[in-house]
Scaffold this active site. Structure first.
Site: not given
Ligand code: ADP
Ligand code: FBP
Ligand code: MG
Length: 319
Positions: A11, A21, A73, A104, A125, A127, A186
């Site tokens: 992702g 960079r 992939f 992954g 990521s 996550d 929340a």
């Protein structure tokens, strides 16, 4: 070492361009050539490889996504496909590889290392689910994007005195939900790592309205349950009006925040330093504000530990 390769995999995450960079410019400053590999491991195997210069990474630091593109992939799990990737690296004279991706992608980097090829992983990521690093590149931007979206949802929730169940990303990790939940005030945070009771959440929301609250916001991590289903379950115990909302891939896009750009720049430069020392098979992290590295293999035995104090804090602050 004469030439290194760099790819982004899994992702995409805001800040990946800043990391590319930093790797490129640090390597060039040390007399090492850099090859960009497009489309992650898929592009590696297909030989989609090109020489990069300092100009290639100009005007990229503020851009979201990854200009090297990414891919999922799964074929790269097969040894013969990995060997094809190594053939390409040899063909292009690439001595070592920097992989920017998630858990992954680290598996892929480990496989290359096991085939005798130096690879270093940078945590890219949204996550924040990788062990031995407090931050993954992209997490901060994704949290800010989700926070801004929930602020907007709160406006309409308040106007209509509704409950909103907002699904945020994070696959099996509750870090985005916990941070965004606290940041948006929340009423409940629901994450895969903590048990929850829907009836209790519904009772608390009802109590909130009885106390004068004008909205109810439940931040639900995607790994727990479908947002519509969660909302329907809530309605079995509550007499309020409710809607479900899935923020989705918008959380992965956009210009990276200052924090993601800085962390990505620091990590990218550090990865090249490690390669210059002849080290490989490593994963770079940022722990207690210090750059660190660990054997990639150790990461698979370890577990990412989120800041679960945020979960308890939110319960106290939502009362
Ligand atoms: N066990 C594995 N062995 C080799 N390569 C892997 C393995 N798992 C994942 N990969 C490669 O890494 C890519 C990205 O992994 P994925 O889990 O989709 O995203 P992320 O790296 O963001 O967690 C996969 O599409 C595949 O090419
Ligand atoms: O974009 P896809 O392939 O639908 O995958 C969605 C998944 O990717 C993520 O956005 C990022 O996860 P990775 O960084 O591990 O790829 C997860 O939050 C989400 O579960
Ligand atoms: Mg992942």
């Amino acid at each position: 070492m004469k030439r290194i390769g760099i790819l982004t995999s899994g992702g995409d995450a805001p800040g990946m361009n800043a990391a590319i960079r930093a790797v490129t410019r640090t390597a060039l400053a040390n007399g090492i050539e850099v090859c960009g590999i497009r489309y992650g491991y898929a592009g590696l195997v297909a030989g989609d490889i090109f020489q990069m210069t300092s100009e290639t990474v100009a005007d990229k630091i503020s851009r979201g996504g990854t200009f090297l593109y990414s891919a999922r992939f799964p074929e790269f799990k097969e040894e013969e496909v990995q060997l094809k990737g190594i053939e390409q690296l040899k063909k292009h004279g690439i001595d070592a590889l920097v992989v920017i991706g998630g858990d992954g992608s680290y598996h892929g980097a480990l496989k290359l290392t096991r085939h005798g090829y130096n690879a270093i992983g940078l945590p890219g990521s949204i996550d924040n689910d990788i062990p031995y690093t407090d931050y993954t590149i992209g997490f901060d931007t994704a949290c800010n994007t989700a926070m801004e979206a929930i602020d907007k949802i709160r406006d309409t929730a308040t106007s209509h005195q509704r409950v909103f169940v907002v699904n945020v990303m994070g696959r099996d990790c509750g870090d985005i939900a916990m941070h965004v939940g606290v940041a948006t005030g929340a009423d409940a945070i629901v994450i895969p790592e903590e048990p929850f009771d829907i009836k209790e959440i519904a009772e608390n929301l009802k109590q909130g309205f009885a106390n004068g609250k004008k909205h109810g916001i439940v931040v639900l991590a995607e790994g727990v349950m479908d947002a519509e289903k969660f909302k329907d379950e809530l309605l079995k115990y509550g007499d309020f009006d409710a809607r479900a909302n899935v923020l989705g891939h918008m959380q992965r896009g956009g210009s990276p925040t200052m924090r993601d750009r800085v962390v990505a720049s620091e990590m990218g430069a550090y990865a090249v330093k490690l390669l210059l020392e002849g080290k490989g098979g490593l994963a770079v992290g940022m722990e207690n504000n210090k750059l660190t590295h660990h054997d990639i293999l150790d990461l698979f035995d370890a577990k990412h530990h989120g800041n679960y104090a945020l979960y308890s804090l939110n319960k106290d602050l939502a009362k």
